[in-house]
Write an enzyme that holds these catalytic residues in place. Structure first.
Site, mmCIF file in Angstrom:
data_model
loop_
_atom_site.group_PDB
_atom_site.id
_atom_site.type_symbol
_atom_site.label_atom_id
_atom_site.label_comp_id
_atom_site.label_asym_id
_atom_site.label_seq_id
_atom_site.Cartn_x
_atom_site.Cartn_y
_atom_site.Cartn_z
ATOM 1 N N PHE A 1 -58.609 28.399 59.276
ATOM 2 C CA PHE A 1 -60.124 28.942 59.544
ATOM 3 C C PHE A 1 -60.516 27.683 60.750
ATOM 4 C CE2 PHE A 1 -59.155 31.690 56.376
ATOM 5 C CZ PHE A 1 -59.140 32.765 56.326
ATOM 6 N N ASP A 2 -61.313 28.310 61.758
ATOM 7 C CA ASP A 2 -62.295 26.714 62.425
ATOM 8 C C ASP A 2 -63.478 27.164 61.758
ATOM 9 O OD1 ASP A 2 -63.901 25.296 64.217
ATOM 10 O OD2 ASP A 2 -63.866 26.997 65.260
ATOM 11 N N GLY A 3 -64.155 26.248 61.772
ATOM 12 C CA GLY A 3 -65.516 26.309 60.643
ATOM 13 C C GLY A 3 -67.063 27.609 61.861
ATOM 14 N N ASP B 1 -62.435 29.772 67.686
ATOM 15 C CA ASP B 1 -63.464 30.426 68.313
ATOM 16 C C ASP B 1 -63.415 29.757 70.250
ATOM 17 O OD1 ASP B 1 -66.908 28.661 69.345
ATOM 18 O OD2 ASP B 1 -65.397 28.459 67.959
#
Length: 312
Positions: A178-180, A293
Site C-alpha cells: 500500500f502507498d500511504g 495514487d
C-alpha cells in the site's frame, strides 16, 4: 439476497458467507488479458465480440494483471482452512462482467481451466455494474475501467484501476503493498503539500503528530486483511503487508506509524522513500499487487514487472 438474473453460481466451489468473508470483485479484463477482444468490441461492436467469444469458448484466456493476486488469495484460504476447517472469515472471489451470459461461457471455462476458485460470475447488462457491489458485500473491487473504479469509490467500496501488463507470477505468501497518503490514509497532507510545499507539509505533520491521519479509500480493505493476519503467528502467516510511501521517515514517518498503531493495523514492513522512486524496492518485495495514487509510481512499478493498481 436475491441474485441478479444473470448470476452464475460456481457449484465446483464451496460458497462463502458474504457477511463473514472478505469479498473481492474483479472484472474479466482485470483477471484475464482481454485486450484483443476489447479492441474487437470497440471496433466491430457487441455482436461480433459475442460471436468471437462463443467460437473460442473452449480456448482459455491468458492471465491478466490481477491473476497472480487471485491465486495467492486462494493459497491464503487453503492455509486458513488447514488450521481451522470451520473458519468462515475467508476470501471470496466473484467476477463482475459486462459480458452477456452467452459470451461469458469463455470466462467461466477459463477460470475452470486455471483452477480459480471463483464463487460467482455476475453478468450485468447495466452500464453501471458497480451498483451490485454493496449487495454482494464487496470489500475490494478491481477493474480495468476507470469509470467503474470511480463509481465504486463513490459508493464507498475500496477500488482500484488495474492496467494490463505482463506479470510474472510471484510465489506465495500473498504480498500486498500500500502507498500511504490518498490510499491507506486520507489526502489531507497531500493537499497541504500542494498549497504550501514540503516545508508546510512537514510543519503540519509535526503539529498533528498526536492526531491519527484520516482514513483513505483502501483503509477498510487493509483492516480486513489485518484481521485475517491476526489468525496466524508471525512465522506462519500466509499474508504479508507493506507500506511504501513517499513520506520521509524523519519528518513525516512518526504520524504514519502512530496512525497504524491507533487503527490496530499490523504492517510487516514500512519503507519511507522521501520522494525516491519506488520501483527498486517493489522489485525486491515482488508483491502480488501494489496500490498507489500516483501514476508515475504505477509506471515505475510496471517497469519492474510488478502488478499495479491505481487509486484515482
Amino acid at each position: 439476497m436475491a441474485e441478479p438474473e444473470s448470476t452464475v453460481i460456481n457449484t465446483n466451489v464451496k460458497q462463502k458467507d458474504p457477511s463473514t468473508a472478505l469479498v473481492i470483485a474483479v472484472t474479466t479484463r482485470a483477471i484475464f488479458n482481454l485486450e484483443e477482444e476489447h479492441k474487437l468490441y470497440l471496433e466491430k461492436g457487441k455482436e461480433e465480440y459475442t460471436r468471437h467469444q462463443q467460437v473460442n469458448q473452449d480456448k482459455p484466456l491468458p492471465p491478466g494483471t490481477a491473476f497472480a493476486f487471485i491465486q495467492a488469495v486462494q493459497y491464503v484460504n487453503k492455509k486458513i482452512l488447514e488450521s481451522n476447517p470451520a473458519e468462515r472469515n475467508l476470501f471470496d472471489i466473484l467476477v463482475l462482467s459486462n459480458n452477456s451470459p452467452e459470451s461469458g461461457v469463455r470466462i467461466i471455462n477459463s477460470a475452470k481451466h486455471y483452477g480459480l476458485e471463483i464463487s460467482k460470475f455476475c453478468f450485468v447488462s447495466d452500464e453501471d455494474s458497480t451498483q451490485y457491489l454493496k449487495s454482494h458485500g464487496v470489500k475490494l473491487f478491481l477493474s480495468a475501467d476507470r469509470t467503474d473504479v470511480c463509481n465504486a469509490l463513490r459508493r464507498g467500496v475500496s477500488a482500484a484501476l488495474v492496467f494490463q501488463q505482463e506479470v510474472q507470477a510471484p510465489s506465495t505468501p500473498l504480498r500486498v503493498v500500500f502507498d500511504g497518503d490518498a490510499v491507506l490514509f486520507s489526502d489531507e497532507t497531500d493537499q497541504i503539500f500542494q498549497e504550501q510545499g514540503l516545508e508546510g507539509a512537514v510543519q503540519y505533520e509535526r503539529a498533528m503528530e498526536a492526531i491519527p491521519i484520516g482514513e483513505g479509500p483502501l483503509k477498510a480493505f487493509a483492516m480486513h486483511l489485518g484481521k485475517m493476519r491476526k489468525k496466524f503467528g508471525q512465522e506462519k502467516c500466509p499474508i504479508r503487508t507493506y507500506l511504501v510511501t513517499a513520506r520521509s521517515g524523519r519528518d513525516m514517518g512518526i504520524r504514519a506509524i502512530k496512525t497504524l498503531r491507533e487503527w490496530g493495523l499490523p504492517i510487516d514492513e514500512a519503507f519511507f522513500m522521501d520522494g525516491a522512486p519506488k520501483g527498486p524496492i517493489l522489485a525486491q518485495i515482488q508483491p502480488h499487487i501494489f496500490f498507489d495514487d500516483g501514476l508515475h509510481n504505477i509506471q515505475g512499478a510496471q517497469n519492474v514487472g510488478v502488478p499495479s493498481a491505481w487509486v484515482p
